[in-house]
Structure formats: C-alpha cells, structure tokens
Design a protein around this motif. Structure first.
Motif, PDB file in Angstrom:
ATOM      1  N   GLY A   1       0.787  -1.228   0.000  1.00 45.82           N
ATOM      2  CA  GLY A   1       0.000   0.000   0.000  1.00 45.82           C
ATOM      3  C   GLY A   1       0.823   1.283   0.000  1.00 45.82           C
ATOM      4  O   GLY A   1       0.277   2.352  -0.227  1.00 45.82           O
ATOM      5  N   ARG A   2       2.134   1.185   0.246  1.00 40.96           N
ATOM      6  CA  ARG A   2       2.950   2.415   0.236  1.00 40.96           C
ATOM      7  C   ARG A   2       3.647   2.642  -1.098  1.00 40.96           C
ATOM      8  O   ARG A   2       4.395   3.604  -1.263  1.00 40.96           O
ATOM      9  N   ALA A   3       3.457   1.700  -2.031  1.00 45.17           N
ATOM     10  CA  ALA A   3       3.925   1.925  -3.401  1.00 45.17           C
ATOM     11  C   ALA A   3       2.787   2.598  -4.144  1.00 45.17           C
ATOM     12  O   ALA A   3       1.641   2.178  -4.030  1.00 45.17           O
ATOM     13  N   HIS A   4       3.085   3.658  -4.893  1.00 44.29           N
ATOM     14  CA  HIS A   4       2.016   4.374  -5.597  1.00 44.29           C
ATOM     15  C   HIS A   4       1.949   4.004  -7.063  1.00 44.29           C
ATOM     16  O   HIS A   4       0.886   3.749  -7.594  1.00 44.29           O
ATOM     17  N   ALA A   5       3.108   3.981  -7.730  1.00 43.40           N
ATOM     18  CA  ALA A   5       3.140   3.728  -9.175  1.00 43.40           C
ATOM     19  C   ALA A   5       4.222   2.703  -9.479  1.00 43.40           C
ATOM     20  O   ALA A   5       5.201   2.589  -8.738  1.00 43.40           O
ATOM     21  N   ALA A   6       4.044   1.971 -10.546  1.00 37.83           N
ATOM     22  CA  ALA A   6       5.087   1.042 -10.976  1.00 37.83           C
ATOM     23  C   ALA A   6       4.977   0.785 -12.468  1.00 37.83           C
ATOM     24  O   ALA A   6       3.912   0.938 -13.073  1.00 37.83           O
ATOM     25  N   MET A   7       6.089   0.412 -13.060  1.00 41.69           N
ATOM     26  CA  MET A   7       6.114  -0.077 -14.440  1.00 41.69           C
ATOM     27  C   MET A   7       7.320  -0.992 -14.561  1.00 41.69           C
ATOM     28  O   MET A   7       8.198  -0.976 -13.693  1.00 41.69           O
ATOM     29  N   ASP A   8       7.360  -1.796 -15.616  1.00 37.65           N
ATOM     30  CA  ASP A   8       8.552  -2.636 -15.764  1.00 37.65           C
ATOM     31  C   ASP A   8       9.529  -1.985 -16.738  1.00 37.65           C
ATOM     32  O   ASP A   8       9.147  -1.211 -17.614  1.00 37.65           O
ATOM     33  N   LEU A   9      10.806  -2.261 -16.532  1.00 35.67           N
ATOM     34  CA  LEU A   9      11.865  -1.653 -17.338  1.00 35.67           C
ATOM     35  C   LEU A   9      12.196  -2.567 -18.510  1.00 35.67           C
ATOM     36  O   LEU A   9      12.933  -3.538 -18.360  1.00 35.67           O
ATOM     37  N   SER A  10      11.626  -2.261 -19.675  1.00 38.66           N
ATOM     38  CA  SER A  10      11.904  -3.084 -20.845  1.00 38.66           C
ATOM     39  C   SER A  10      12.819  -2.367 -21.838  1.00 38.66           C
ATOM     40  O   SER A  10      13.694  -2.980 -22.426  1.00 38.66           O
ATOM     41  N   ASP A  11      12.638  -1.071 -22.015  1.00 42.08           N
ATOM     42  CA  ASP A  11      13.434  -0.335 -23.005  1.00 42.08           C
ATOM     43  C   ASP A  11      14.655   0.352 -22.396  1.00 42.08           C
ATOM     44  O   ASP A  11      15.484   0.899 -23.130  1.00 42.08           O
ATOM     45  N   GLY A  12      14.762   0.355 -21.074  1.00 40.77           N
ATOM     46  CA  GLY A  12      15.859   1.044 -20.400  1.00 40.77           C
ATOM     47  C   GLY A  12      15.324   2.192 -19.556  1.00 40.77           C
ATOM     48  O   GLY A  12      14.337   2.835 -19.924  1.00 40.77           O
ATOM     49  N   LEU A  13      16.000   2.455 -18.425  1.00 39.52           N
ATOM     50  CA  LEU A  13      15.537   3.480 -17.481  1.00 39.52           C
ATOM     51  C   LEU A  13      15.334   4.843 -18.147  1.00 39.52           C
ATOM     52  O   LEU A  13      14.341   5.527 -17.905  1.00 39.52           O
ATOM     53  N   SER A  14      16.271   5.233 -19.028  1.00 42.59           N
ATOM     54  CA  SER A  14      16.184   6.574 -19.622  1.00 42.59           C
ATOM     55  C   SER A  14      15.020   6.694 -20.604  1.00 42.59           C
ATOM     56  O   SER A  14      14.588   7.799 -20.927  1.00 42.59           O
TER      57      SER A  14
END
Lengths: 328, 328
Positions: free
Chosen positions: B208-221
């Motif tokens: 519950g303390r995480a607000h947003a997430a996505m997976d890193l497929s193309d690279g952080l930048s």
C-alpha cells in the motif's frame, strides 16, 4: 518523447476505444484492466501473416483491420458468446510504419468493434524485417451452461450452416484473376470483409437445441472432421442441400468452376457449422440444414451424399503449412 | 486428419497445461474458456520478431519460449497482479515447423508457467515466409483497489528498482562479441532468461505504500519519462544509487564499457521501477532506492544527478523502429 515507437503508440492510442463500462484502464500502462464478470470467460487469438493469409495487393489496410478482428469474433460467435475486448499486436515493415497506414488499419478494427460494442485496448507494435504480421486476441464471455462446444454433437443431430458457402474462395479466385466487374466485386467483398455471426451464435446458445458449433475457417471438408472427431460421431453432408449463393453460381458458370467444390473445400467463409436438433433452422434465422450426424460403431467418418451416392469427403481445405501464399 | 497444421496443433496440445482449476476448456475448440473472478482482469500482449528482438544464433528455442512469456509476466508484475492464463501465437518459418523446435519452445514456456501456476491455453500456429514471430498474451487478475498504475507517482515519492540494472545489455554485448567465459555467461543468462518480478509486484500491491510502478523493458532513460509523463511529475535519478551488479562492474572494466551508461540506457532488464513512500525499500525485499519524484511547476522533467551536478537525462534506450536487429 519524440521517438518512433512512442509516436506510433500515441497514434494508436488516439484510435482505440476505452470508454466502455467494463474498461478500468485502456492503452498506456503495463496491462489493460477490465472488470471480470461472473460468466465463463472466452479467449481466442489469430495471427495473420502477409504472403500467407493475405496480400496487400488484394486488400487495403482498413479491410485488413476488419478481417483480423472478424476472424476472432467468429470464434466467439462459434462458442455462443459475446466479445468484450480486443488486443492488437502488429509487426510492421518499415515502409508501413506510418500514420496513414495505422490510421486505416485501426479504422477497420474500430468500425467493426463499435458494431459489436467491444473495446479495443491496444496491444503491441513493433518492426518486422519481413512480412506484416497482425495478431489479434479477443476476450469475451458466455453463459457457462450454454457454451456451444465442438465436442457436443450427438448421433441423430442435423447439421446446419449459418449462410452460403464458397463465396469467399470465389472472391479469392476473382482477386487473383484481376476481375473487377460487379459479380466479382460482390464475391471479393465476401472474401475481404467476412461478417462474424455473433447474433446467430447468441441465438443458438439461447435456444438450447443447438448442441455443438464451430466456425468455418479452413473449409467444410477440413473443419467438419474436427467437429466429428471431437464429438466421436460420424456425419453425412448432402451435396444438394449446401447453400450456394446466386452470385457464386453465376460466377462459377462463367469461369468454368464447380460451385460445389468451392462450397465443400473453400476456406474463410466464417459461417457457423452447427450440430443440433431437427427443426433448428425454423427457430434460428439464417440456418440451412446440410446433413446429419450418426453413430458408426465408434468410427468417425465424414461422408458426402451426392445424387444418392455416398462417398468419403476428403479434406482439401487450406493449410498454411502446405499452401503457397494466399492459397495459390 | 494427417495434415501439417493439425499435426502441429496436436503436438502443441500435448505440451500445454489445462488442468488448473480456473480452466473450463483448453486447446481444441474455437476459444479457451475459463472462470471469471470478481477481481480486476489484466491483459497484456508482447510480440517478439526474429531479427528485431532476438536472433536464433543467440538463444535456443527453450530460452525463446521462456523469454516470450517472461516479458508478459513482467507486465503483470508491474500492475501488482498475478497471472492466470497465457496464449501463444507462432508464425514459423518452414524449416522450424518441426516437432523438436516446438517441443523445446513449449518446454521453456511450460516450465516458467508452472513456476507461476498459470495455464498455457494454446493460441494459433501458422507459417511465416520471413522471420519467426511469437506473440504471447497473458491474462491475469489484481485486486481492483491495489493496482500499481503508471500515472500514480506523487511529488515527494522516492524512486526504487527491484534489482540491478544493465546486466541484460551487457549480456547482449557479450553475445555479440562471442564471449563464453563464466562472467560473460552469467550476464548472457540475465539477457536470455529474465525473471519476472511477480512476487515483488504482489508484495508492493499488498503493502500500500507503493504508488506507481512499471517494468523496465526499453531502459531506465526511456521508461522513466513514460512514468513521469503519465503522472505529471518530475524525477531525479541519483547516479551513485543505481544498483550495479559485481559481474557488470567487472565485465565493463574488462571491456572498456561504462556500467553507468548500461544501467541508464540498456534495455530488457525487466526489473520493476517503483514510485512510493520513503522507506519502502525496508518493507519490500529487493528494492533499491535510486532517486526522488518532485513537482516542477507543471513540467515533466527527468534529471540525472551525478557527483552533485544535475543534468537532463536523455532517452537513449532501445526502439524497435530505430534500432537495427538485436539493438545493433
């Protein structure tokens, strides 16, 4: 973000619907999110490959979009269900990764989706160094106790189809011959823009006297054995009962083709094949009786009765691993 | 039925699971049929194209099967959900439409599916006149009020990742160089067999303390700007905090590469990028803090702080429409 992939995703996002009530989240996150209902969930996926299933010389991007969705909706129809969502994955040759093409393709998808009130929730878009590949996945629902399974045909059933057979393969023939007269154009339209029989499938499921169903994608002589085998029965098709359209008869007479052969072996009609109680054709609109189901001591045979003579119906439909591009 | 397509379907049917409780009907009918639950339903699809996303010289069929499923499971993880079913569509060059290849490919898929208890319910198999194309669709579920959306990052959040960055692109470099020493093999394994962070995603959703997430497929930048833009915030990455594995550091020192550059721009790590409350890394195992989220008067900027100096972090990740095959 001004990169090629993000631009394509943005172009696609602008073209897909996500305002339908079941949609919590459409394009733009890691997954699409929808409400899950109490019914049975259906899922089907079909991949169309340029040079195998279609040629861009034969159909435009809008027609390709329509067809790629229609063949999946036909699977939903064949289970007696209704569609909820579609996901579209594209591998695009570099010269087609342009907004005009994507725009047309999604117009074909969205128009058909709107007709059947399903949401188009994105998917994946990437580059192809070879042919254009489009893979569509459709999620639907059905009443769990009203599913039209392939395995539920019973001895004593009659066989029905939901409409005329052979038009699509005549349309493909006309395309290859380069015909553009009104007769050819009517048949070509049946080939490039099949209509999924969703209303018929739902009426059959609601009716309760249909036992088994499947859609005709590879041709009656290839698909009927699949139903027969799944159900452990035999079947006889009556050649004289097969519904042949007037344009098909006229085109075949003109081109020296056998309308019966096209109706038996031609693929991509996307009509439903149904096994159910006698008289079903008087209860559900559009059905035509074409034969009967029997028990033959455990054998699963498919026979063709023509002029009072029965012979084995040999599969001669289309197979992507055997056929040359576009069924040549 | 002894035709090529039916044989392939039969070979695949023998290799897919359909004994899990949610499955009503697996491979072999017009659609797969499953029970629909009360939670939010997730759906994601990814298409991998030979020569764009992989080369068969770099990974075997089993690894390809693993990876094609893993990249989709990573999307489910990034929403805080759990996977239920996978559908696999294949366009196979003629020389690969053989049982040995299919067998290996489905072994890779089935092994990973069994680890995460999802059903593999078929899909579509056809011929490709060009590259091998594999498209996997995964359906999952999540608690509707616990979704980790891309758009929910808030000013004041910290940024976290679920594991070391840059290993996958170092592995790709090692493959291209033809290295086969233990260090190279460790990195190559991170490239060809990514592990979807499903446990981490569920722990984050439950917390519950995480607000947003996505997976890193193309690279952080490339990926962080997508999260920042969806949330309408700005972000600063602290170069010194980026988790770099010991093998990555050693390999980069040996090959004259910058580990920081690979961690910032290298794709296909399939770690989760999370925006959430400070201290989240003490509550969920494996998280590493890498920066913070702020409000910059409506601008959506991504900055890199290195040695006390802040500069704009420019996207230099992988794009299938700009990159040559395999990111060359």
């Amino acid at each position: 973000l001004s990169r090629a992939e993000d631009e394509l995703v943005a172009a696609i996002r602008a073209r897909v619907t996500s305002s339908l009530p079941q949609v919590i989240l459409g394009v733009g996150d890691d997954c699409a999110v929808t409400r899950a209902g109490a019914n049975a969930r259906l899922c089907t996926t079909d991949m169309l490959v340029e040079g195998v299933h279609f040629r861009l010389a034969d159909l435009d991007a809008e027609q390709l979009g329509h067809k790629a969705l229609a063949v999946n909706l036909s699977d939903i129809a064949a289970m007696g269900g209704w569609p909820l969502e579609a996901y579209v994955s594209l591998a695009l040759p570099r010269q087609l990764a342009v907004e005009g093409f994507i725009d047309e393709l999604y117009r074909g998808i969205s128009t058909l989706a709107a007709q059947h009130r399903l949401a188009v929730l994105g998917g994946d878009t990437t580059h192809s160094p070879g042919p254009l590949v489009i893979s569509v996945t459709v999620i639907g629902e059905a009443a769990a106790d009203r599913l039209l399974l392939r395995s539920a045909a019973r001895a004593g059933d009659r066989l029905f189809v939901s409409g005329a057979l052979g038009d699509s393969s005549a349309g493909l023939h006309a395309l290859k011959q380069g015909h553009a007269d009104p007769l050819a154009r009517w048949l070509i339209a049946r080939h490039v823009a099949p209509r999924p029989r969703l209303d018929c499938g739902r009426a059959l499921a609601a009716n309760g006297r249909a036992h088994a169903a499947m859609d005709l994608s590879d041709g009656l002589s290839s698909d009927l054995p699949r139903l027969v085998e799944a159900s452990g029965v035999s079947a006889t098709v009556n050649a004289e009962q097969l519904p042949l359209s007037e344009p098909l008869r006229r085109y075949c007479a003109r081109e020296g083709l056998s309308a019966l052969e096209l109706a038996l072996h031609g693929g991509e009609d996307y009509e439903l094949l149904i096994s159910g109680e006698a008289g079903l054709d008087r209860l559900v609109e559009g059905l035509v009786e074409i034969g009967e189901v029997s028990e033959r001591g455990g054998a699963t045979e498919v026979l063709l009765s023509e002029g009072g003579i029965e012979r084995r119906l040999e599969a001669a439909g289309w197979d992507p691993f055997e056929a040359a591009p576009s069924g040549d």
